[in-house]
Motif scaffolding. Structure first.
Motif, PDB file in Angstrom:
ATOM      1  N   ALA A  33      13.784  52.649 -13.734  1.00 19.72           N
ATOM      2  CA  ALA A  33      12.098  53.527 -14.607  1.00 19.72           C
ATOM      3  C   ALA A  33      12.102  54.290 -13.385  1.00 19.72           C
ATOM      4  CB  ALA A  33      11.613  53.334 -15.109  1.00 19.72           C
ATOM      5  N   MET A  34      11.773  54.901 -13.320  1.00 23.12           N
ATOM      6  CA  MET A  34      10.859  55.870 -11.876  1.00 23.12           C
ATOM      7  C   MET A  34       8.922  56.572 -12.005  1.00 23.12           C
ATOM      8  SD  MET A  34      13.503  55.033  -9.704  1.00 23.12           S
ATOM      9  CE  MET A  34      12.243  55.774  -8.279  1.00 23.12           C
ATOM     10  N   GLY A  35       8.908  55.813 -11.117  1.00 21.30           N
ATOM     11  CA  GLY A  35       6.519  56.097 -11.173  1.00 21.30           C
ATOM     12  C   GLY A  35       6.331  56.640 -10.197  1.00 21.30           C
ATOM     13  N   TRP A  36       5.097  57.192  -9.572  1.00 19.02           N
ATOM     14  CA  TRP A  36       4.004  57.245  -8.769  1.00 19.02           C
ATOM     15  C   TRP A  36       3.310  56.405  -9.221  1.00 19.02           C
ATOM     16  CZ3 TRP A  36       5.868  59.906  -4.553  1.00 19.02           C
ATOM     17  CH2 TRP A  36       6.592  60.879  -4.786  1.00 19.02           C
ATOM     18  N   ILE A  37       2.769  56.003  -8.541  1.00 19.22           N
ATOM     19  CA  ILE A  37       1.181  54.978  -8.349  1.00 19.22           C
ATOM     20  C   ILE A  37       0.445  55.651  -6.773  1.00 19.22           C
ATOM     21  CG2 ILE A  37       0.128  53.018  -7.619  1.00 19.22           C
ATOM     22  CD1 ILE A  37       2.082  51.985  -9.115  1.00 19.22           C
ATOM     23  N   ARG A  38      -0.828  55.433  -6.701  1.00 21.63           N
ATOM     24  CA  ARG A  38      -1.792  56.388  -6.037  1.00 21.63           C
ATOM     25  C   ARG A  38      -2.677  55.115  -5.666  1.00 21.63           C
ATOM     26  NH1 ARG A  38      -4.028  61.422  -8.652  1.00 21.63           N
ATOM     27  NH2 ARG A  38      -5.884  60.710  -9.564  1.00 21.63           N
ATOM     28  N   GLN A  39      -3.246  55.572  -4.366  1.00 22.19           N
ATOM     29  CA  GLN A  39      -4.370  54.423  -4.025  1.00 22.19           C
ATOM     30  C   GLN A  39      -4.921  55.202  -2.618  1.00 22.19           C
ATOM     31  OE1 GLN A  39      -3.272  50.493  -1.685  1.00 22.19           O
ATOM     32  NE2 GLN A  39      -5.163  50.000  -2.902  1.00 22.19           N
ATOM     33  N   ASN A  78      19.742  61.115  -6.807  1.00 17.51           N
ATOM     34  CA  ASN A  78      18.821  59.716  -6.806  1.00 17.51           C
ATOM     35  C   ASN A  78      17.484  60.529  -5.844  1.00 17.51           C
ATOM     36  OD1 ASN A  78      21.216  58.634  -8.003  1.00 17.51           O
ATOM     37  ND2 ASN A  78      21.631  57.461  -5.541  1.00 17.51           N
ATOM     38  N   THR A  79      16.518  61.214  -6.830  1.00 14.32           N
ATOM     39  CA  THR A  79      15.867  61.825  -6.883  1.00 14.32           C
ATOM     40  C   THR A  79      14.381  62.234  -8.048  1.00 14.32           C
ATOM     41  OG1 THR A  79      16.539  62.910  -4.911  1.00 14.32           O
ATOM     42  CG2 THR A  79      14.548  63.253  -5.601  1.00 14.32           C
ATOM     43  N   VAL A  80      13.332  61.320  -7.442  1.00 17.05           N
ATOM     44  CA  VAL A  80      11.924  62.118  -8.655  1.00 17.05           C
ATOM     45  C   VAL A  80      11.127  62.948  -7.628  1.00 17.05           C
ATOM     46  CG1 VAL A  80      10.740  59.789  -8.186  1.00 17.05           C
ATOM     47  CG2 VAL A  80      10.931  60.165  -9.695  1.00 17.05           C
ATOM     48  N   PHE A  81      10.361  63.391  -8.642  1.00 15.53           N
ATOM     49  CA  PHE A  81       9.547  64.261  -8.453  1.00 15.53           C
ATOM     50  C   PHE A  81       7.836  63.970  -9.508  1.00 15.53           C
ATOM     51  CE2 PHE A  81      14.263  66.318  -8.351  1.00 15.53           C
ATOM     52  CZ  PHE A  81      13.542  66.899  -6.775  1.00 15.53           C
ATOM     53  N   LEU A  82       7.123  65.028  -8.220  1.00 18.52           N
ATOM     54  CA  LEU A  82       5.894  64.765  -9.016  1.00 18.52           C
ATOM     55  C   LEU A  82       5.427  66.100  -8.357  1.00 18.52           C
ATOM     56  CD1 LEU A  82       3.903  63.323 -10.603  1.00 18.52           C
ATOM     57  CD2 LEU A  82       2.639  62.743  -8.486  1.00 18.52           C
ATOM     58  N   GLN A  83       5.860  67.001  -9.557  1.00 16.90           N
ATOM     59  CA  GLN A  83       4.461  68.527  -9.713  1.00 16.90           C
ATOM     60  C   GLN A  83       3.578  67.804  -9.420  1.00 16.90           C
ATOM     61  OE1 GLN A  83       6.031  71.817  -8.802  1.00 16.90           O
ATOM     62  NE2 GLN A  83       4.431  72.125  -8.490  1.00 16.90           N
ATOM     63  N   MET A  84       2.066  68.036  -9.187  1.00 18.01           N
ATOM     64  CA  MET A  84       0.906  68.741  -8.778  1.00 18.01           C
ATOM     65  C   MET A  84       0.482  69.717  -9.031  1.00 18.01           C
ATOM     66  SD  MET A  84       0.619  65.226  -6.385  1.00 18.01           S
ATOM     67  CE  MET A  84       0.824  65.845  -4.764  1.00 18.01           C
ATOM     68  N   ASN A  85      -0.510  70.143  -9.944  1.00 23.18           N
ATOM     69  CA  ASN A  85      -1.536  71.830 -10.056  1.00 23.18           C
ATOM     70  C   ASN A  85      -2.349  71.046 -10.935  1.00 23.18           C
ATOM     71  OD1 ASN A  85       1.514  72.510 -10.089  1.00 23.18           O
ATOM     72  ND2 ASN A  85       2.011  72.663 -12.310  1.00 23.18           N
ATOM     73  N   SER A  86      -3.333  72.297  -9.864  1.00 28.11           N
ATOM     74  CA  SER A  86      -4.768  72.201 -10.038  1.00 28.11           C
ATOM     75  C   SER A  86      -5.274  70.454  -9.559  1.00 28.11           C
ATOM     76  CB  SER A  86      -5.427  72.004 -11.959  1.00 28.11           C
ATOM     77  OG  SER A  86      -4.316  73.924 -12.815  1.00 28.11           O
ATOM     78  N   LEU A  87      -4.593  70.741  -8.053  1.00 26.96           N
ATOM     79  CA  LEU A  87      -4.966  70.277  -7.461  1.00 26.96           C
ATOM     80  C   LEU A  87      -6.293  69.864  -7.600  1.00 26.96           C
ATOM     81  CD1 LEU A  87      -2.117  69.527  -5.336  1.00 26.96           C
ATOM     82  CD2 LEU A  87      -3.255  67.620  -7.223  1.00 26.96           C
ATOM     83  N   LYS A  88      -7.358  68.390  -7.915  1.00 31.24           N
ATOM     84  CA  LYS A  88      -8.983  67.610  -7.542  1.00 31.24           C
ATOM     85  C   LYS A  88      -9.162  67.132  -6.246  1.00 31.24           C
ATOM     86  CE  LYS A  88      -9.441  68.390 -12.404  1.00 31.24           C
ATOM     87  NZ  LYS A  88      -9.743  67.318 -13.529  1.00 31.24           N
ATOM     88  N   PRO A  89     -10.564  67.585  -4.992  1.00 30.40           N
ATOM     89  CA  PRO A  89     -10.284  66.823  -4.737  1.00 30.40           C
ATOM     90  C   PRO A  89     -10.458  64.894  -5.534  1.00 30.40           C
ATOM     91  CG  PRO A  89     -12.598  68.418  -4.979  1.00 30.40           C
ATOM     92  CD  PRO A  89     -11.134  68.181  -5.312  1.00 30.40           C
ATOM     93  N   GLU A  90     -10.413  64.293  -6.247  1.00 34.83           N
ATOM     94  CA  GLU A  90     -11.013  62.941  -5.932  1.00 34.83           C
ATOM     95  C   GLU A  90      -9.011  62.399  -6.609  1.00 34.83           C
ATOM     96  OE1 GLU A  90     -12.310  65.124 -10.102  1.00 34.83           O
ATOM     97  OE2 GLU A  90     -12.558  65.692  -8.477  1.00 34.83           O
ATOM     98  N   ASP A  91      -8.442  63.563  -6.773  1.00 36.83           N
ATOM     99  CA  ASP A  91      -6.834  63.398  -6.197  1.00 36.83           C
ATOM    100  C   ASP A  91      -5.986  62.818  -4.781  1.00 36.83           C
ATOM    101  OD1 ASP A  91      -5.780  63.634  -8.872  1.00 36.83           O
ATOM    102  OD2 ASP A  91      -5.967  66.074  -8.619  1.00 36.83           O
ATOM    103  N   THR A  92      -7.100  62.763  -3.961  1.00 36.78           N
ATOM    104  CA  THR A  92      -6.944  62.631  -2.588  1.00 36.78           C
ATOM    105  C   THR A  92      -6.230  61.203  -2.634  1.00 36.78           C
ATOM    106  OG1 THR A  92      -8.148  63.561  -1.307  1.00 36.78           O
ATOM    107  CG2 THR A  92      -7.800  62.262  -0.265  1.00 36.78           C
ATOM    108  N   ALA A  93      -5.321  60.745  -2.076  1.00 36.10           N
ATOM    109  CA  ALA A  93      -5.163  59.293  -2.258  1.00 36.10           C
ATOM    110  C   ALA A  93      -3.249  59.306  -1.309  1.00 36.10           C
ATOM    111  CB  ALA A  93      -4.747  58.665  -3.403  1.00 36.10           C
ATOM    112  N   VAL A  94      -2.938  58.009  -0.983  1.00 30.22           N
ATOM    113  CA  VAL A  94      -2.029  57.989  -0.331  1.00 30.22           C
ATOM    114  C   VAL A  94      -0.810  57.671  -1.826  1.00 30.22           C
ATOM    115  CG1 VAL A  94       0.069  56.623   0.295  1.00 30.22           C
ATOM    116  CG2 VAL A  94      -2.276  56.934   1.236  1.00 30.22           C
TER     117      VAL A  94
END
Length: 125
Positions: A33-39, A78-94
């Motif tokens: 399983a592949m995922g994204w975590i932010r901080q 061997n690639t996973v993607f994250l398409q991010m739309n309608s971005l908000k300031p609170e999405d700011t992270a690593v």
């Protein structure tokens, strides 16, 4: 030997879009399983999205990004993607690319077996 290399981060205005990529190597990608975590600075890590290893590629999202973000994977490269739309300031992270044989190790305890180095996403005017 195991590597997860993120790319695609950067600065974007509120309402804009970014597409993150993660190139994986050193393990059997299709078995994980592949995922994204932010901080965000000064905050705890937060689950974002995960896609299963199974043929159906089921997806799970944090409520805060549901309807705005889409996770996908391409086992042939061997690639996973994250398409991010309608971005908000609170999405700011690593944003960290992650992998685990058990999907919920990413989505719930936030203890994936493998982590990438992260890519910075900044949403600001």
């Amino acid at each position: 030997q195991v590597q997860l290399v993120e790319s695609g981060g950067g600065l974007v205005q509120p309402g804009g879009s970014l597409r993150l990529s993660c190139a994986a190597s050193g393990f059997t990608f299709s078995s994980y399983a592949m995922g994204w975590i932010r901080q965000a600075p000064g905050k705890e890590r937060e689950f974002v999205a995960v896609v299963s290893r199974n043929s159906g590629y089921s997806q799970l999202y944090a409520e805060s990004v549901k309807g705005r973000f889409t996770i996908s994977r391409d086992n042939s490269e061997n690639t996973v993607f994250l398409q991010m739309n309608s971005l908000k300031p609170e999405d700011t992270a690593v944003y960290y690319c992650t992998a685990d044989l058990v999907l919920h190790n990413i989505a719930e305890p936030l203890t994936p077996r493998y982590w990438g180095q992260g890519t910075q996403v900044t949403v600001a005017s």
